[in-house]
Design an enzyme around this catalytic site. Structure first.
Site, PDB file in Angstrom:
ATOM      1  N   HIS A  16      -2.300   7.420   7.258  1.00 52.42           N
ATOM      2  CA  HIS A  16      -1.269   8.249   6.614  1.00 52.42           C
ATOM      3  C   HIS A  16      -1.852   9.575   6.148  1.00 52.42           C
ATOM      4  CE1 HIS A  16       2.559   6.287   6.462  1.00 52.42           C
ATOM      5  NE2 HIS A  16       2.082   5.159   5.982  1.00 52.42           N
ATOM      6  N   GLN A  70       3.105   9.912   1.166  1.00 57.08           N
ATOM      7  CA  GLN A  70       4.366   9.168   1.289  1.00 57.08           C
ATOM      8  C   GLN A  70       5.308   9.433   0.113  1.00 57.08           C
ATOM      9  OE1 GLN A  70       2.446   5.139   2.233  1.00 57.08           O
ATOM     10  NE2 GLN A  70       4.347   5.081   3.413  1.00 57.08           N
ATOM     11  N   GLY A 117       0.837  -1.201   0.000  1.00 60.17           N
ATOM     12  CA  GLY A 117       0.000   0.000   0.000  1.00 60.17           C
ATOM     13  C   GLY A 117       0.866   1.242   0.000  1.00 60.17           C
ATOM     14  N   CYS A 146       5.993  -0.294   7.424  1.00 62.56           N
ATOM     15  CA  CYS A 146       5.631   0.946   6.745  1.00 62.56           C
ATOM     16  C   CYS A 146       6.809   1.395   5.876  1.00 62.56           C
ATOM     17  CB  CYS A 146       5.306   2.016   7.788  1.00 62.56           C
ATOM     18  SG  CYS A 146       4.895   3.606   7.069  1.00 62.56           S
ATOM     19  N   LEU A 147       6.539   1.732   4.619  1.00 66.43           N
ATOM     20  CA  LEU A 147       7.615   2.156   3.709  1.00 66.43           C
ATOM     21  C   LEU A 147       8.274   3.447   4.191  1.00 66.43           C
ATOM     22  CD1 LEU A 147       6.050   1.463   0.184  1.00 66.43           C
ATOM     23  CD2 LEU A 147       7.748   0.100   1.406  1.00 66.43           C
ATOM     24  N   HIS A 162      -4.329   1.535   7.552  1.00 63.35           N
ATOM     25  CA  HIS A 162      -2.959   2.059   7.637  1.00 63.35           C
ATOM     26  C   HIS A 162      -2.808   3.270   6.698  1.00 63.35           C
ATOM     27  CE1 HIS A 162       1.540   1.346   8.112  1.00 63.35           C
ATOM     28  NE2 HIS A 162       1.502   2.147   7.053  1.00 63.35           N
ATOM     29  N   GLU A 163      -3.338   3.141   5.474  1.00 67.65           N
ATOM     30  CA  GLU A 163      -3.185   4.215   4.483  1.00 67.65           C
ATOM     31  C   GLU A 163      -4.069   5.423   4.816  1.00 67.65           C
ATOM     32  OE1 GLU A 163      -0.659   3.874   2.747  1.00 67.65           O
ATOM     33  OE2 GLU A 163      -0.452   1.714   2.985  1.00 67.65           O
TER      34      GLU A 163
HETATM   35 ZN    ZN Z   1       2.931   3.299   6.055  1.00 66.82          ZN
END
Ligand code: ZN
Length: 182
Positions: A138, A50, A45, A92-93, A134-135
């Site tokens: 963000h 991000q 995702g 998480c990226l 999660h997104e």
């Molecule tokens: Zn993340």
């Protein structure tokens, strides 16, 4: 196609509440670049902030875990109800190499728009519901590190601080480079 830069913890855009998408024209090129970036980074995702863009949009692809699934785009998404509870180890990226056991509702209902501006309402559970939450977080400036207890947070604090320091240093470097562009 192009791979975008994923911003890391410490970049202020990750703490921004993203603006709703109003202009849907030319959005598909950006979405394509987001998919390229997510696949390159091996994530499931990715939220627009991000990659440094203040826009209420995220993408998810869990097709490699579920053959009935497909790449998904969610614009102006809003969770309208939730049910149950589950714990899952999330990564998480924007906080690389850190994983945390996060408690979240198991099932959610999401209202969202597609690239054609059409509204949908759909119920999700399992990994997809997890990734969506999660997104959405963000896009509201919330990170998984905010959702765990002090014990878990202190276990990863030094790693997270390291990421933050590198991220802040990178931003400083970029802004000082700009001074020499004539
Ligand atoms: Zn993340």
């Amino acid at each position: 196609m192009s791979v975008l830069d994923v911003v890391h913890y410490g970049d202020p855009i990750l703490r921004k509440k993203c603006l709703p998408v109003e202009d849907f024209i030319n959005l598909s090129k950006f979405v394509d670049d987001m998919f390229d970036t997510m696949y390159e980074e091996e994530g499931i995702g990715l939220a627009a902030n991000q990659v440094g863009v203040n826009m209420h949009l995220f993408i998810i692809d869990i097709a490699h875990t579920d053959e009935n699934e497909f790449p998904r785009i969610f614009i102006n998404g809003e969770i309208t109800s939730n049910e149950g509870e589950s714990v899952f180890s999330e990564g998480c990226l924007s906080i690389p190499q850190v994983s945390l056991d996060v408690i979240r509702p198991e099932t959610i209902t999401l209202k969202f728009q597609d690239l054609e501006k059409k509204w949908h309402q759909e119920k999700f559970s399992g990994l997809l519901a997890r990734a969506i939450q999660h997104e959405i977080d963000h896009l509201n400036g919330v990170l998984m590190i905010d959702l765990v207890n002090d014990t878990q947070r202190s276990e990863v604090q030094s790693e997270v601080n390291k990421i933050k320091n590198e991220s802040v240093a990178k931003i400083k470097r970029i802004s000082s480079d700009k001074k020499f562009v004539l």
